[in-house]
Design a protein around this motif. Structure first.
Motif, PDB file in Angstrom:
ATOM      1  N   GLY A   1     -17.422  -1.175 -16.592  1.00  6.06           N
ATOM      2  CA  GLY A   1     -18.433  -1.693 -17.345  1.00  6.06           C
ATOM      3  C   GLY A   1     -18.895  -1.118 -18.403  1.00  6.06           C
ATOM      4  O   GLY A   1     -18.270  -0.327 -19.172  1.00  6.06           O
ATOM      5  N   GLU A   2     -20.172  -1.341 -18.717  1.00  6.69           N
ATOM      6  CA  GLU A   2     -20.697  -0.917 -19.958  1.00  6.69           C
ATOM      7  C   GLU A   2     -21.054   0.527 -19.654  1.00  6.69           C
ATOM      8  O   GLU A   2     -21.451   1.383 -20.636  1.00  6.69           O
ATOM      9  N   HIS A   3     -20.982   1.399 -18.463  1.00  7.06           N
ATOM     10  CA  HIS A   3     -20.958   2.517 -18.308  1.00  7.06           C
ATOM     11  C   HIS A   3     -19.915   3.271 -18.043  1.00  7.06           C
ATOM     12  O   HIS A   3     -19.814   4.461 -17.929  1.00  7.06           O
ATOM     13  N   ALA A   4     -18.727   2.616 -18.391  1.00  8.35           N
ATOM     14  CA  ALA A   4     -17.596   3.317 -18.372  1.00  8.35           C
ATOM     15  C   ALA A   4     -17.386   4.446 -19.496  1.00  8.35           C
ATOM     16  O   ALA A   4     -17.788   4.377 -20.455  1.00  8.35           O
ATOM     17  N   VAL A   5     -16.948   5.503 -19.038  1.00 13.96           N
ATOM     18  CA  VAL A   5     -16.478   6.616 -20.058  1.00 13.96           C
ATOM     19  C   VAL A   5     -15.241   6.943 -20.080  1.00 13.96           C
ATOM     20  O   VAL A   5     -14.513   7.317 -19.036  1.00 13.96           O
ATOM     21  N   GLN A   6     -14.545   6.822 -21.245  1.00 12.12           N
ATOM     22  CA  GLN A   6     -12.911   7.451 -21.209  1.00 12.12           C
ATOM     23  C   GLN A   6     -12.736   8.817 -21.429  1.00 12.12           C
ATOM     24  O   GLN A   6     -13.501   9.483 -22.393  1.00 12.12           O
ATOM     25  N   ALA A   7     -12.249   9.542 -20.538  1.00 15.94           N
ATOM     26  CA  ALA A   7     -12.388  11.075 -20.689  1.00 15.94           C
ATOM     27  C   ALA A   7     -10.900  11.384 -21.062  1.00 15.94           C
ATOM     28  O   ALA A   7     -10.789  12.548 -21.900  1.00 15.94           O
ATOM     29  N   ILE A   8      -9.746  10.764 -20.940  1.00 23.89           N
ATOM     30  CA  ILE A   8      -8.522  10.900 -21.296  1.00 23.89           C
ATOM     31  C   ILE A   8      -7.695   9.513 -21.946  1.00 23.89           C
ATOM     32  O   ILE A   8      -7.954   8.797 -21.182  1.00 23.89           O
ATOM     33  N   ARG A   9      -6.949   9.809 -23.199  1.00 26.22           N
ATOM     34  CA  ARG A   9      -6.301   8.714 -23.616  1.00 26.22           C
ATOM     35  C   ARG A   9      -4.956   9.009 -23.831  1.00 26.22           C
ATOM     36  O   ARG A   9      -4.959  10.205 -24.442  1.00 26.22           O
ATOM     37  N   ASN A  10      -3.904   8.623 -23.245  1.00 26.57           N
ATOM     38  CA  ASN A  10      -2.589   8.241 -23.691  1.00 26.57           C
ATOM     39  C   ASN A  10      -2.049   9.738 -23.868  1.00 26.57           C
ATOM     40  O   ASN A  10      -1.388  10.099 -25.119  1.00 26.57           O
ATOM     41  N   ALA A  11      -2.154  10.675 -22.879  1.00 26.96           N
ATOM     42  CA  ALA A  11      -1.593  12.093 -23.007  1.00 26.96           C
ATOM     43  C   ALA A  11      -0.208  12.078 -22.557  1.00 26.96           C
ATOM     44  O   ALA A  11      -0.092  11.600 -21.369  1.00 26.96           O
ATOM     45  N   SER A  12       0.699  12.434 -23.235  1.00 26.28           N
ATOM     46  CA  SER A  12       2.078  12.683 -23.056  1.00 26.28           C
ATOM     47  C   SER A  12       2.603  13.971 -23.306  1.00 26.28           C
ATOM     48  O   SER A  12       2.344  14.589 -24.435  1.00 26.28           O
ATOM     49  N   LEU A  13       3.176  14.555 -22.122  1.00 32.48           N
ATOM     50  CA  LEU A  13       3.792  15.924 -22.239  1.00 32.48           C
ATOM     51  C   LEU A  13       4.812  16.186 -21.752  1.00 32.48           C
ATOM     52  O   LEU A  13       4.956  15.712 -20.380  1.00 32.48           O
ATOM     53  N   GLU A  14       6.060  17.085 -22.086  1.00 36.49           N
ATOM     54  CA  GLU A  14       7.146  17.269 -21.324  1.00 36.49           C
ATOM     55  C   GLU A  14       7.138  18.929 -21.039  1.00 36.49           C
ATOM     56  O   GLU A  14       6.828  19.714 -22.381  1.00 36.49           O
ATOM     57  N   MET A  15       7.416  19.544 -20.174  1.00 39.51           N
ATOM     58  CA  MET A  15       7.140  20.930 -19.845  1.00 39.51           C
ATOM     59  C   MET A  15       8.590  21.528 -19.188  1.00 39.51           C
ATOM     60  O   MET A  15       8.767  20.976 -18.020  1.00 39.51           O
ATOM     61  N   PRO A  16       9.505  22.229 -19.747  1.00 40.20           N
ATOM     62  CA  PRO A  16      10.536  22.629 -18.851  1.00 40.20           C
ATOM     63  C   PRO A  16      10.022  23.862 -17.953  1.00 40.20           C
ATOM     64  O   PRO A  16       9.124  24.154 -18.105  1.00 40.20           O
ATOM     65  N   ARG A  17      10.835  24.038 -17.214  1.00 40.03           N
ATOM     66  CA  ARG A  17      10.781  25.187 -16.170  1.00 40.03           C
ATOM     67  C   ARG A  17      10.384  26.262 -16.685  1.00 40.03           C
ATOM     68  O   ARG A  17      11.109  26.696 -17.462  1.00 40.03           O
ATOM     69  N   GLY A  18       9.587  26.985 -16.159  1.00 38.48           N
ATOM     70  CA  GLY A  18       9.027  28.412 -16.743  1.00 38.48           C
ATOM     71  C   GLY A  18       8.318  28.604 -17.929  1.00 38.48           C
ATOM     72  O   GLY A  18       7.550  29.594 -18.466  1.00 38.48           O
ATOM     73  N   GLU A  19       8.046  27.550 -18.435  1.00 38.72           N
ATOM     74  CA  GLU A  19       6.948  27.349 -19.511  1.00 38.72           C
ATOM     75  C   GLU A  19       5.647  27.767 -19.017  1.00 38.72           C
ATOM     76  O   GLU A  19       5.183  27.515 -18.155  1.00 38.72           O
ATOM     77  N   PHE A  20       4.905  28.346 -20.198  1.00 40.50           N
ATOM     78  CA  PHE A  20       3.450  28.551 -19.918  1.00 40.50           C
ATOM     79  C   PHE A  20       2.855  27.911 -21.146  1.00 40.50           C
ATOM     80  O   PHE A  20       2.954  28.221 -22.152  1.00 40.50           O
ATOM     81  N   ILE A  21       1.901  26.955 -20.690  1.00 38.68           N
ATOM     82  CA  ILE A  21       1.214  26.148 -21.711  1.00 38.68           C
ATOM     83  C   ILE A  21      -0.375  26.224 -21.627  1.00 38.68           C
ATOM     84  O   ILE A  21      -0.703  26.347 -20.432  1.00 38.68           O
ATOM     85  N   SER A  22      -1.085  26.324 -22.601  1.00 36.89           N
ATOM     86  CA  SER A  22      -2.413  26.359 -22.604  1.00 36.89           C
ATOM     87  C   SER A  22      -2.973  24.952 -23.071  1.00 36.89           C
ATOM     88  O   SER A  22      -2.305  24.476 -24.258  1.00 36.89           O
ATOM     89  N   LEU A  23      -3.975  24.578 -22.533  1.00 39.56           N
ATOM     90  CA  LEU A  23      -4.954  23.276 -22.968  1.00 39.56           C
ATOM     91  C   LEU A  23      -6.000  24.104 -23.732  1.00 39.56           C
ATOM     92  O   LEU A  23      -6.961  24.583 -23.050  1.00 39.56           O
ATOM     93  N   LEU A  24      -6.366  23.536 -24.934  1.00 34.13           N
ATOM     94  CA  LEU A  24      -7.425  24.169 -25.810  1.00 34.13           C
ATOM     95  C   LEU A  24      -7.995  23.044 -26.662  1.00 34.13           C
ATOM     96  O   LEU A  24      -7.340  22.091 -27.096  1.00 34.13           O
ATOM     97  N   GLY A  25      -9.261  22.972 -26.380  1.00 35.15           N
ATOM     98  CA  GLY A  25     -10.140  21.994 -27.079  1.00 35.15           C
ATOM     99  C   GLY A  25     -11.448  22.207 -26.885  1.00 35.15           C
ATOM    100  O   GLY A  25     -11.933  23.069 -26.089  1.00 35.15           O
ATOM    101  N   PRO A  26     -12.476  21.130 -27.605  1.00 32.72           N
ATOM    102  CA  PRO A  26     -13.783  21.471 -27.510  1.00 32.72           C
ATOM    103  C   PRO A  26     -14.252  21.391 -25.935  1.00 32.72           C
ATOM    104  O   PRO A  26     -13.723  20.666 -25.154  1.00 32.72           O
ATOM    105  N   SER A  27     -15.431  22.080 -25.831  1.00 32.85           N
ATOM    106  CA  SER A  27     -15.991  21.749 -24.347  1.00 32.85           C
ATOM    107  C   SER A  27     -16.147  20.517 -24.148  1.00 32.85           C
ATOM    108  O   SER A  27     -16.762  19.559 -25.050  1.00 32.85           O
TER     109      SER A  27
END
Length: 270
Positions: A25-51
Protein backbone atom coordinates in the motif's frame (compact mmCIF):
# COMPACT_ATOMS: atom_id res chain seq x y z
CA UNK A 1 34.06 0.50 -21.43
CA UNK A 2 30.55 -0.93 -21.03
CA UNK A 3 30.28 -4.62 -21.81
CA UNK A 4 27.33 -5.65 -23.92
CA UNK A 5 25.54 -8.94 -23.18
CA UNK A 6 27.33 -12.00 -24.51
CA UNK A 7 24.61 -14.36 -25.69
CA UNK A 8 27.10 -17.04 -26.68
CA UNK A 9 28.24 -17.61 -23.10
CA UNK A 10 26.27 -20.03 -20.93
CA UNK A 11 25.32 -18.28 -17.71
CA UNK A 12 26.17 -19.60 -14.27
CA UNK A 13 23.87 -16.97 -12.74
CA UNK A 14 20.97 -15.33 -14.52
CA UNK A 15 18.93 -12.48 -13.07
CA UNK A 16 15.77 -11.94 -15.05
CA UNK A 17 13.88 -8.71 -14.37
CA UNK A 18 14.28 -9.08 -10.60
CA UNK A 19 12.36 -6.65 -8.41
CA UNK A 20 11.80 -6.31 -4.68
CA UNK A 21 9.14 -4.34 -2.80
CA UNK A 22 9.02 -4.15 0.99
CA UNK A 23 5.67 -3.48 2.62
CA UNK A 24 2.40 -2.78 0.88
CA UNK A 25 0.00 0.00 0.00
CA UNK A 26 1.10 3.54 0.77
CA UNK A 27 3.93 2.22 2.92
CA UNK A 28 5.45 0.10 0.15
CA UNK A 29 9.11 0.74 -0.64
CA UNK A 30 10.62 -0.49 -3.89
CA UNK A 31 14.19 -1.60 -3.19
CA UNK A 32 15.06 -3.13 -6.57
CA UNK A 33 13.57 -2.58 -10.01
CA UNK A 34 14.02 -4.69 -13.15
CA UNK A 35 17.52 -6.03 -12.44
CA UNK A 36 18.78 -8.30 -15.23
CA UNK A 37 22.28 -9.75 -15.44
CA UNK A 38 24.06 -12.76 -16.95
CA UNK A 39 27.24 -14.17 -15.37
CA UNK A 40 29.39 -16.92 -16.93
CA UNK A 41 31.16 -19.45 -14.73
CA UNK A 42 34.26 -18.19 -12.97
CA UNK A 43 33.47 -14.51 -13.33
CA UNK A 44 34.01 -12.08 -10.46
CA UNK A 45 31.47 -9.26 -10.35
CA UNK A 46 31.17 -6.38 -7.90
CA UNK A 47 27.97 -4.50 -7.10
CA UNK A 48 28.78 -0.84 -6.60
CA UNK A 49 26.30 1.88 -5.72
CA UNK A 50 25.28 4.47 -3.11
CA UNK A 51 24.62 3.36 0.47
CA UNK A 52 21.13 1.99 0.89
CA UNK A 53 20.55 1.47 -2.83
CA UNK A 54 19.70 -2.24 -2.52
CA UNK A 55 23.02 -4.02 -3.15
CA UNK A 56 22.77 -6.33 -0.16
CA UNK A 57 19.07 -6.99 -0.82
CA UNK A 58 19.93 -8.12 -4.34
CA UNK A 59 22.69 -10.36 -2.98
CA UNK A 60 20.29 -11.89 -0.44
CA UNK A 61 17.78 -12.65 -3.20
CA UNK A 62 20.48 -14.52 -5.13
CA UNK A 63 21.40 -16.37 -1.92
CA UNK A 64 17.79 -17.40 -1.33
CA UNK A 65 17.46 -15.33 1.84
CA UNK A 66 14.94 -12.82 0.42
CA UNK A 67 11.95 -13.57 -1.77
CA UNK A 68 11.87 -11.44 -4.95
CA UNK A 69 8.62 -9.60 -5.58
CA UNK A 70 9.02 -10.15 -9.30
CA UNK A 71 11.38 -11.76 -11.77
CA UNK A 72 13.52 -14.85 -11.39
CA UNK A 73 17.02 -15.92 -10.39
CA UNK A 74 18.56 -18.98 -12.04
CA UNK A 75 21.77 -20.76 -11.07
CA UNK A 76 22.86 -23.19 -13.80
CA UNK A 77 19.32 -22.93 -15.16
CA UNK A 78 17.77 -24.00 -11.86
CA UNK A 79 15.44 -21.52 -10.15
CA UNK A 80 16.55 -20.26 -6.76
CA UNK A 81 12.93 -19.39 -6.06
CA UNK A 82 9.81 -21.20 -7.25
CA UNK A 83 6.39 -19.62 -6.75
CA UNK A 84 7.81 -17.50 -3.93
CA UNK A 85 9.22 -20.48 -2.07
CA UNK A 86 12.83 -21.47 -1.63
CA UNK A 87 13.96 -24.29 -3.90
CA UNK A 88 16.41 -26.07 -1.59
CA UNK A 89 18.01 -28.10 -4.38
CA UNK A 90 18.95 -24.95 -6.26
CA UNK A 91 20.40 -23.24 -3.20
CA UNK A 92 22.97 -25.91 -2.33
CA UNK A 93 25.71 -24.66 -4.69
CA UNK A 94 25.72 -21.20 -3.01
CA UNK A 95 27.83 -19.98 -0.07
CA UNK A 96 27.67 -16.53 1.47
CA UNK A 97 30.25 -14.57 3.45
CA UNK A 98 28.98 -11.71 5.61
CA UNK A 99 30.40 -8.46 6.96
CA UNK A 100 31.03 -10.18 10.30
CA UNK A 101 32.80 -13.54 10.55
CA UNK A 102 29.89 -15.11 12.50
CA UNK A 103 32.05 -17.83 14.02
CA UNK A 104 30.78 -19.89 16.95
CA UNK A 105 32.91 -18.83 19.96
CA UNK A 106 32.80 -22.29 21.58
CA UNK A 107 34.24 -23.97 18.46
CA UNK A 108 37.88 -23.92 17.40
CA UNK A 109 38.85 -22.52 14.01
CA UNK A 110 38.94 -25.94 12.38
CA UNK A 111 35.58 -26.87 13.91
CA UNK A 112 34.03 -23.65 12.61
CA UNK A 113 35.44 -24.23 9.15
CA UNK A 114 34.25 -27.84 9.11
CA UNK A 115 30.75 -27.06 10.43
CA UNK A 116 28.91 -27.08 7.06
CA UNK A 117 30.22 -30.59 6.39
CA UNK A 118 29.27 -31.69 9.90
CA UNK A 119 25.71 -30.51 9.23
CA UNK A 120 25.71 -32.56 6.04
CA UNK A 121 26.77 -35.68 7.92
CA UNK A 122 30.31 -35.94 6.55
CA UNK A 123 32.56 -38.10 8.72
CA UNK A 124 34.78 -36.41 11.31
CA UNK A 125 38.01 -37.52 9.64
CA UNK A 126 36.98 -36.33 6.19
CA UNK A 127 35.61 -32.96 7.24
CA UNK A 128 38.60 -32.13 9.46
CA UNK A 129 41.01 -33.10 6.69
CA UNK A 130 39.25 -30.75 4.27
CA UNK A 131 39.03 -28.01 6.89
CA UNK A 132 42.75 -28.29 7.67
CA UNK A 133 43.61 -28.01 3.98
CA UNK A 134 41.46 -24.88 3.60
CA UNK A 135 42.98 -23.35 6.73
CA UNK A 136 46.35 -23.69 5.04
CA UNK A 137 44.98 -22.17 1.83
CA UNK A 138 43.78 -19.02 3.63
CA UNK A 139 46.88 -18.65 5.81
CA UNK A 140 45.62 -20.10 9.10
CA UNK A 141 48.06 -22.99 9.49
CA UNK A 142 49.02 -23.25 13.15
CA UNK A 143 45.78 -21.62 14.32
CA UNK A 144 43.41 -24.52 13.68
CA UNK A 145 42.82 -25.10 17.40
CA UNK A 146 42.48 -21.46 18.39
CA UNK A 147 39.15 -20.00 19.48
CA UNK A 148 37.71 -17.00 17.57
CA UNK A 149 38.39 -14.63 20.49
CA UNK A 150 42.08 -15.44 20.15
CA UNK A 151 42.20 -14.25 16.53
CA UNK A 152 42.52 -10.84 14.92
CA UNK A 153 39.67 -9.51 12.80
CA UNK A 154 41.51 -10.47 9.62
CA UNK A 155 42.13 -14.00 10.84
CA UNK A 156 38.47 -14.42 11.76
CA UNK A 157 37.52 -13.40 8.21
CA UNK A 158 40.05 -15.89 6.82
CA UNK A 159 38.27 -18.60 8.81
CA UNK A 160 34.92 -17.36 7.52
CA UNK A 161 36.20 -17.54 3.94
CA UNK A 162 37.47 -21.09 4.47
CA UNK A 163 34.09 -22.10 5.89
CA UNK A 164 32.29 -20.58 2.89
CA UNK A 165 34.50 -22.59 0.52
CA UNK A 166 34.45 -25.97 2.25
CA UNK A 167 31.31 -27.16 0.44
CA UNK A 168 32.98 -26.37 -2.89
CA UNK A 169 30.24 -23.92 -3.90
CA UNK A 170 29.55 -22.97 -7.49
CA UNK A 171 28.65 -19.45 -6.37
CA UNK A 172 30.30 -17.36 -3.63
CA UNK A 173 28.39 -14.29 -2.42
CA UNK A 174 30.36 -11.68 -0.49
CA UNK A 175 28.67 -8.92 1.52
CA UNK A 176 31.50 -6.46 2.29
CA UNK A 177 33.49 -9.17 4.09
CA UNK A 178 36.62 -7.05 4.57
CA UNK A 179 34.99 -3.63 5.01
CA UNK A 180 35.88 -3.27 8.70
CA UNK A 181 39.55 -4.25 8.31
CA UNK A 182 42.57 -1.99 8.05
CA UNK A 183 43.88 -1.20 4.57
CA UNK A 184 46.91 -3.51 4.67
CA UNK A 185 44.94 -6.51 5.93
CA UNK A 186 42.22 -5.80 3.39
CA UNK A 187 44.73 -5.77 0.54
CA UNK A 188 46.23 -9.06 1.70
CA UNK A 189 42.85 -10.76 1.98
CA UNK A 190 41.73 -9.41 -1.39
CA UNK A 191 44.78 -11.02 -2.99
CA UNK A 192 44.02 -14.32 -1.27
CA UNK A 193 40.34 -14.12 -2.22
CA UNK A 194 41.20 -13.50 -5.85
CA UNK A 195 43.67 -16.40 -5.91
CA UNK A 196 41.18 -18.81 -4.31
CA UNK A 197 38.38 -17.81 -6.69
CA UNK A 198 40.59 -18.22 -9.75
CA UNK A 199 41.91 -21.60 -8.59
CA UNK A 200 38.45 -23.00 -7.81
CA UNK A 201 36.67 -21.37 -10.79
CA UNK A 202 33.95 -20.23 -8.40
CA UNK A 203 31.60 -17.51 -9.62
CA UNK A 204 31.69 -14.60 -7.16
CA UNK A 205 29.56 -11.54 -6.49
CA UNK A 206 30.91 -8.89 -4.12
CA UNK A 207 28.97 -6.06 -2.51
CA UNK A 208 31.36 -3.23 -1.71
CA UNK A 209 31.50 0.52 -1.15
CA UNK A 210 35.16 0.63 -2.18
CA UNK A 211 35.75 1.71 -5.78
CA UNK A 212 39.37 0.53 -5.62
CA UNK A 213 38.35 -2.89 -4.29
CA UNK A 214 35.74 -3.32 -7.03
CA UNK A 215 38.18 -2.20 -9.72
CA UNK A 216 40.95 -4.48 -8.49
CA UNK A 217 38.98 -7.69 -7.93
CA UNK A 218 36.38 -7.68 -10.66
CA UNK A 219 36.00 -8.84 -14.22
CA UNK A 220 33.00 -6.51 -14.39
CA UNK A 221 31.53 -3.89 -12.07
CA UNK A 222 27.76 -3.52 -11.97
CA UNK A 223 26.80 0.09 -11.24
CA UNK A 224 23.53 0.58 -9.39
CA UNK A 225 21.40 3.72 -9.18
CA UNK A 226 20.01 5.00 -5.85
CA UNK A 227 16.93 3.24 -4.52
CA UNK A 228 15.18 1.58 -6.14
CA UNK A 229 18.31 -0.20 -7.29
CA UNK A 230 18.54 -0.30 -11.08
CA UNK A 231 21.50 -1.41 -13.15
CA UNK A 232 22.65 1.74 -14.92
CA UNK A 233 25.95 0.44 -16.31
CA UNK A 234 28.10 -2.69 -16.46
CA UNK A 235 31.78 -1.81 -16.70
CA UNK A 236 34.52 -4.18 -17.87
CA UNK A 237 37.82 -4.05 -15.97
CA UNK A 238 40.67 -4.14 -18.54
CA UNK A 239 43.42 -5.53 -16.31
CA UNK A 240 44.79 -9.01 -17.16
CA UNK A 241 45.00 -11.74 -14.56
CA UNK A 242 46.75 -12.70 -12.38
CA UNK A 243 46.81 -9.23 -10.77
CA UNK A 244 49.12 -7.83 -8.15
CA UNK A 245 48.74 -4.73 -5.99
CA UNK A 246 51.10 -2.92 -8.38
CA UNK A 247 48.24 -2.55 -10.85
CA UNK A 248 46.61 -0.09 -8.45
CA UNK A 249 49.44 2.36 -9.01
CA UNK A 250 49.03 2.43 -12.77
CA UNK A 251 47.53 5.38 -14.61
CA UNK A 252 44.99 3.06 -16.24
CA UNK A 253 43.76 1.86 -12.86
CA UNK A 254 43.35 5.42 -11.66
CA UNK A 255 41.47 6.34 -14.84
CA UNK A 256 39.07 3.40 -14.46
CA UNK A 257 38.48 4.21 -10.79
CA UNK A 258 37.80 7.84 -11.68
CA UNK A 259 35.34 6.70 -14.35
CA UNK A 260 33.43 4.59 -11.83
CA UNK A 261 33.50 7.40 -9.29
CA UNK A 262 32.10 9.74 -11.91
CA UNK A 263 29.17 7.40 -12.54
CA UNK A 264 28.49 7.13 -8.80
CA UNK A 265 28.50 10.86 -8.26
CA UNK A 266 26.51 11.62 -11.39
CA UNK A 267 29.33 13.65 -12.91
CA UNK A 268 29.36 11.40 -15.97
CA UNK A 269 26.57 10.15 -18.11
CA UNK A 270 26.31 6.42 -17.35
Amino acid sequence: MTLMPQNNIQSEISLQSVGKIFGSGEHAVQAIRNASLEMPRGEFISLLGPSGCGKTTLLRIIAGLEVPSEGEVLIRNKPVWAKGKRDGEAIKPVSMMFQEARLFPWFSVIENVALPLRIRGVSTEERLEKARSLCATVGLSGFENARPNELSGGMRQRASLARALITQPQVLLLDEPFGALDAMTRDTLNLELMAVCEASKVTAILVTHSINEATFLSNRVVMLAPRPARIVSIETMPFPRPRTLDVQRSAEFQDVSAHLRGILTGQKNA
